[in-house]
Design a protein around this motif. Structure first.
Motif, PDB file in Angstrom:
ATOM      1  N   ASP A  25       0.693   3.276  -4.181  1.00  0.00           N
ATOM      2  CA  ASP A  25      -0.516   2.350  -4.173  1.00  0.00           C
ATOM      3  C   ASP A  25      -1.526   2.672  -2.770  1.00  0.00           C
ATOM      4  OD1 ASP A  25       1.017   1.554  -1.623  1.00  0.00           O
ATOM      5  OD2 ASP A  25       1.383  -0.486  -2.525  1.00  0.00           O
ATOM      6  N   GLY A  26      -1.296   3.939  -2.179  1.00  0.00           N
ATOM      7  CA  GLY A  26      -2.092   4.216  -1.039  1.00  0.00           C
ATOM      8  C   GLY A  26      -1.653   3.780   0.208  1.00  0.00           C
ATOM      9  N   PHE A  27      -0.877   2.652   0.248  1.00  0.00           N
ATOM     10  CA  PHE A  27      -0.441   2.295   1.692  1.00  0.00           C
ATOM     11  C   PHE A  27       0.712   3.155   2.159  1.00  0.00           C
ATOM     12  CE2 PHE A  27      -2.431  -1.491   0.045  1.00  0.00           C
ATOM     13  CZ  PHE A  27      -2.815  -2.172   1.214  1.00  0.00           C
ATOM     14  N   HIS A  28       1.339   2.976   3.414  1.00  0.00           N
ATOM     15  CA  HIS A  28       2.271   3.803   3.948  1.00  0.00           C
ATOM     16  C   HIS A  28       3.310   2.824   4.277  1.00  0.00           C
ATOM     17  CE1 HIS A  28      -1.310   6.298   4.540  1.00  0.00           C
ATOM     18  NE2 HIS A  28      -0.517   7.422   4.703  1.00  0.00           N
ATOM     19  N   ASP A  29       4.552   3.389   3.905  1.00  0.00           N
ATOM     20  CA  ASP A  29       5.791   2.606   4.237  1.00  0.00           C
ATOM     21  C   ASP A  29       5.894   2.783   5.747  1.00  0.00           C
ATOM     22  OD1 ASP A  29       6.745   1.274   1.995  1.00  0.00           O
ATOM     23  OD2 ASP A  29       7.378   3.390   1.048  1.00  0.00           O
ATOM     24  N   LEU A  30       6.409   1.762   6.389  1.00  0.00           N
ATOM     25  CA  LEU A  30       6.649   1.691   8.059  1.00  0.00           C
ATOM     26  C   LEU A  30       8.165   1.351   8.310  1.00  0.00           C
ATOM     27  CD1 LEU A  30       3.350  -0.464   8.674  1.00  0.00           C
ATOM     28  CD2 LEU A  30       3.452   2.132   8.415  1.00  0.00           C
ATOM     29  N   HIS A  31       8.319   1.766   9.488  1.00  0.00           N
ATOM     30  CA  HIS A  31       9.581   1.008  10.129  1.00  0.00           C
ATOM     31  C   HIS A  31       9.265   0.632  11.524  1.00  0.00           C
ATOM     32  CE1 HIS A  31      13.510   0.805  11.948  1.00  0.00           C
ATOM     33  NE2 HIS A  31      14.176   0.847  10.708  1.00  0.00           N
ATOM     34  N   ILE A 146      -3.166 -10.955   1.333  1.00  0.00           N
ATOM     35  CA  ILE A 146      -4.250 -10.868   2.554  1.00  0.00           C
ATOM     36  C   ILE A 146      -4.379  -9.675   3.387  1.00  0.00           C
ATOM     37  CG2 ILE A 146      -5.487 -12.383   4.092  1.00  0.00           C
ATOM     38  CD1 ILE A 146      -3.902 -14.637   3.105  1.00  0.00           C
ATOM     39  N   GLY A 147      -3.251  -9.116   3.776  1.00  0.00           N
ATOM     40  CA  GLY A 147      -3.246  -8.052   4.905  1.00  0.00           C
ATOM     41  C   GLY A 147      -1.639  -7.772   4.899  1.00  0.00           C
ATOM     42  N   SER A 148      -1.587  -6.349   5.452  1.00  0.00           N
ATOM     43  CA  SER A 148      -0.348  -5.975   5.501  1.00  0.00           C
ATOM     44  C   SER A 148       0.574  -6.475   6.629  1.00  0.00           C
ATOM     45  CB  SER A 148      -0.191  -4.518   5.997  1.00  0.00           C
ATOM     46  OG  SER A 148      -0.835  -3.626   4.742  1.00  0.00           O
ATOM     47  N   ASP A 149      -0.111  -7.081   7.737  1.00  0.00           N
ATOM     48  CA  ASP A 149       0.429  -7.513   8.844  1.00  0.00           C
ATOM     49  C   ASP A 149       0.592  -9.263   8.648  1.00  0.00           C
ATOM     50  OD1 ASP A 149       0.851  -5.306  10.292  1.00  0.00           O
ATOM     51  OD2 ASP A 149      -1.117  -5.475  11.422  1.00  0.00           O
ATOM     52  N   GLY A 163       8.737  -1.587   4.547  1.00  0.00           N
ATOM     53  CA  GLY A 163       7.719  -1.458   3.451  1.00  0.00           C
ATOM     54  C   GLY A 163       6.199  -1.116   3.921  1.00  0.00           C
ATOM     55  N   ARG A 164       5.166  -2.016   3.296  1.00  0.00           N
ATOM     56  CA  ARG A 164       3.708  -1.892   4.041  1.00  0.00           C
ATOM     57  C   ARG A 164       3.674  -2.755   4.799  1.00  0.00           C
ATOM     58  NH1 ARG A 164      -0.075  -5.253   0.257  1.00  0.00           N
ATOM     59  NH2 ARG A 164      -1.335  -5.124   2.042  1.00  0.00           N
ATOM     60  N   GLY A 165       4.556  -3.728   5.167  1.00  0.00           N
ATOM     61  CA  GLY A 165       4.451  -4.901   5.945  1.00  0.00           C
ATOM     62  C   GLY A 165       5.086  -6.070   5.376  1.00  0.00           C
ATOM     63  N   PRO A 191     -10.756   0.900  13.357  1.00  0.00           N
ATOM     64  CA  PRO A 191     -10.647   0.178  11.681  1.00  0.00           C
ATOM     65  C   PRO A 191      -9.334   0.702  11.444  1.00  0.00           C
ATOM     66  CG  PRO A 191     -12.563   0.962  11.868  1.00  0.00           C
ATOM     67  CD  PRO A 191     -12.278   1.542  13.194  1.00  0.00           C
ATOM     68  N   THR A 192      -8.162   0.067  11.126  1.00  0.00           N
ATOM     69  CA  THR A 192      -6.856   0.688  10.929  1.00  0.00           C
ATOM     70  C   THR A 192      -6.847   1.572   9.799  1.00  0.00           C
ATOM     71  OG1 THR A 192      -5.748  -1.725  11.516  1.00  0.00           O
ATOM     72  CG2 THR A 192      -4.435  -0.454  10.121  1.00  0.00           C
ATOM     73  N   ARG A 193      -7.874   1.186   8.751  1.00  0.00           N
ATOM     74  CA  ARG A 193      -8.081   2.173   7.593  1.00  0.00           C
ATOM     75  C   ARG A 193      -8.272   3.388   8.122  1.00  0.00           C
ATOM     76  NH1 ARG A 193      -9.789   1.025   2.474  1.00  0.00           N
ATOM     77  NH2 ARG A 193      -9.950  -1.276   2.851  1.00  0.00           N
ATOM     78  N   ALA A 194      -9.468   3.527   9.037  1.00  0.00           N
ATOM     79  CA  ALA A 194      -9.710   5.188   9.345  1.00  0.00           C
ATOM     80  C   ALA A 194      -8.601   5.637  10.127  1.00  0.00           C
ATOM     81  CB  ALA A 194     -10.748   4.828  10.519  1.00  0.00           C
ATOM     82  N   VAL A 195      -7.970   5.066  10.840  1.00  0.00           N
ATOM     83  CA  VAL A 195      -6.534   5.905  11.413  1.00  0.00           C
ATOM     84  C   VAL A 195      -5.400   6.261  10.736  1.00  0.00           C
ATOM     85  CG1 VAL A 195      -4.621   5.571  12.898  1.00  0.00           C
ATOM     86  CG2 VAL A 195      -7.090   4.288  13.667  1.00  0.00           C
ATOM     87  N   PHE A 196      -5.026   5.144   9.491  1.00  0.00           N
ATOM     88  CA  PHE A 196      -4.387   5.641   8.176  1.00  0.00           C
ATOM     89  C   PHE A 196      -4.800   6.980   7.555  1.00  0.00           C
ATOM     90  CE2 PHE A 196      -1.813   1.688   8.929  1.00  0.00           C
ATOM     91  CZ  PHE A 196      -0.447   2.387   8.878  1.00  0.00           C
ATOM     92  N   ALA A 197      -6.328   6.873   7.367  1.00  0.00           N
ATOM     93  CA  ALA A 197      -6.905   7.989   6.340  1.00  0.00           C
ATOM     94  C   ALA A 197      -6.696   9.013   7.339  1.00  0.00           C
ATOM     95  CB  ALA A 197      -8.129   7.577   6.314  1.00  0.00           C
TER      96      ALA A 197
HETATM   97  O1  C5P Z   1      -3.446  -4.365   4.875  1.00  0.00           O
HETATM   98  P1  C5P Z   1      -4.300  -4.171   5.845  1.00  0.00           P
HETATM   99  O2  C5P Z   1      -5.793  -4.528   5.349  1.00  0.00           O
HETATM  100  O3  C5P Z   1      -4.221  -4.586   7.126  1.00  0.00           O
HETATM  101  O4  C5P Z   1      -4.770  -2.541   5.882  1.00  0.00           O
HETATM  102  C1  C5P Z   1      -5.893  -1.820   6.197  1.00  0.00           C
HETATM  103  C2  C5P Z   1      -5.856  -0.499   5.721  1.00  0.00           C
HETATM  104  O5  C5P Z   1      -4.704   0.392   6.568  1.00  0.00           O
HETATM  105  C3  C5P Z   1      -5.370  -0.324   4.148  1.00  0.00           C
HETATM  106  O6  C5P Z   1      -6.140  -0.324   3.428  1.00  0.00           O
HETATM  107  C4  C5P Z   1      -4.687   0.860   4.202  1.00  0.00           C
HETATM  108  O7  C5P Z   1      -5.642   1.909   4.278  1.00  0.00           O
HETATM  109  C5  C5P Z   1      -3.979   1.391   5.600  1.00  0.00           C
HETATM  110  N1  C5P Z   1      -2.373   0.842   5.702  1.00  0.00           N
HETATM  111  C6  C5P Z   1      -1.640   1.753   5.369  1.00  0.00           C
HETATM  112  N2  C5P Z   1      -0.337   1.286   5.193  1.00  0.00           N
HETATM  113  C7  C5P Z   1       0.117   0.368   5.715  1.00  0.00           C
HETATM  114  C8  C5P Z   1      -0.984  -0.806   6.297  1.00  0.00           C
HETATM  115  C9  C5P Z   1      -2.150  -0.506   6.300  1.00  0.00           C
HETATM  116  O8  C5P Z   1      -2.068   2.687   4.691  1.00  0.00           O
HETATM  117  N3  C5P Z   1       1.358   0.067   5.870  1.00  0.00           N
END
Ligand code: C5P
Length: 323
Positions: A25-31, A146-149, A163-165, A191-197
């Motif tokens: 889905d483009g998100f990243h799995d975290l720990h 609404i958002g990963s966090d 997971g992604r949060g 922006p979080t998005r720019a850092v994950f990109a």
């Molecule tokens: O979920 P949120 O809107 O906070 O995430 C902002 C962006 O950060 C997402 O669109 C995605 O590009 C990236 N992200 C990710 N993996 C996560 C959380 C955020 O890639 N676990």
């Protein structure tokens, strides 16, 4: 229905942040071991008469926060209304409009989760204002939409987040005195998005030690950890963030900033989430306050100038739940 309801919306710190891989889905799995802080915004909601739109007024440090319909507080209210539309006490009418007031103390787009925390607080406060309830798993999926966090903040307390949060496993509180933290946030929004990109494009360090350190910290906290024992791990923990190289792509001088701060205080300096907030574990809240005073005094001469004006500096503590 309740006339007016308020919630504190705490900041968070990522003590560790391991990125395990990119998902379909483009998100990243975290720990990630995440902890709430005493530093908090305040969200106040009141039921409004009439028709039209929910409204939001923002006060406090967030000079740069423009209120747009995509503000997470307004999104959270809208998502919560959709979720309870047919089940709240006034159904089949739609839950009434709300006026929201947000007092910002947490810097915006700083890696401290302020917007996500505001959203979780708004979700919970909207339910209270409407006299509505949601099953826990439904509330969690509204939060995740609404958002990963946001699920972390909805749960409250220290947690292992995976997971992604969306997977939030509560961790026991720290034993004894709450760990103290100094936060230093350069005045620029990342922006979080720019850092994950940047991470997805290859800005990462080899090794996978963040995951090992994150698992070790999780086990340590589960076994009961004091603030002192946490501080002893600081030198390792500041390396346990897989987003460090990617944040440097977005803001190249962040490394220099952390190094200078570490030189000034003689302590290890970490980064919360995708940055730019730098954190320093301190032996006590009074030590954190002293360090904050030193940083405020010396920032202009000792730290690289990043963004507009002096950094945001705060001494706060980890709020990990009942002792
Ligand atoms: O979920 P949120 O809107 O906070 O995430 C902002 C962006 O950060 C997402 O669109 C995605 O590009 C990236 N992200 C990710 N993996 C996560 C959380 C955020 O890639 N676990």
């Amino acid at each position: 229905m309740n006339g007016q309801v308020s919630r504190e919306a705490p900041a968070k710190l990522n003590l560790t942040l391991a990125v395990l891989g990119r998902r379909t889905d483009g998100f990243h799995d975290l720990h990630s071991v995440m902890v709430p802080l005493a530093l908090a915004d305040t969200v106040t909601l009141a039921v409004a008469a009439g028709i039209g739109k929910d409204t939001l007024r923002v006060m406090g440090v967030a000079g740069a926060l423009r209120v747009t319909p995509d503000n997470l507080v307004l999104q959270a209210i809208a998502a919560t209304r959709r979720a309870v539309r047919t089940t709240w006490p006034g159904a089949p009418e739609s839950p009434p409009l709300l006026t929201a007031r947000l007092t910002k103390r947490i810097p915006v787009a700083a890696g401290l989760g302020g917007g996500s925390s505001d959203a979780a607080a708004a979700l919970d406060a909207a339910l209270d204002a409407w006299g509505a309830t949601l099953p826990r798993d439904v509330a969690r999926s509204v939060a995740a939409s609404i958002g990963s966090d946001v699920p972390f903040f909805l749960a409250g307390g220290a947690a292992l987040v995976t997971g992604r949060g969306e997977h939030v496993e509560p961790l026991p509180p720290f034993r004894g005195v709450a760990p103290a933290v100094l936060l230093v946030t350069p005045q620029l929004q990342v922006p979080t998005r720019a850092v994950f990109a940047a991470y997805a494009a290859g800005a990462r360090s080899p090794g996978g030690s963040a995951r090992v350190l994150s698992e070790r910290l999780t086990a340590g906290i589960r076994n009961g950890m004091t603030a002192e024992a946490l501080a002893e791990r600081a030198a390792d923990l500041v390396t346990a963030n897989d987003l460090l190289p990617a944040a440097l792509v977005v803001v190249p001088r962040l490394g220099e900033f952390r190094q200078a701060l570490s030189g000034l205080l003689g302590l290890p300096v970490g980064q919360s989430g995708s940055g730019p907030t730098a954190w320093v574990l301190c032996p006590s809240l009074s030590a954190a306050r002293k360090a904050a005073a030193l940083v405020r005094q010396s920032a202009a001469s000792a730290l690289p100038q990043l963004g507009d004006g002096p950094p945001f500096v705060a001494a706060t503590s980890i709020v990990s739940g009942a002792q």
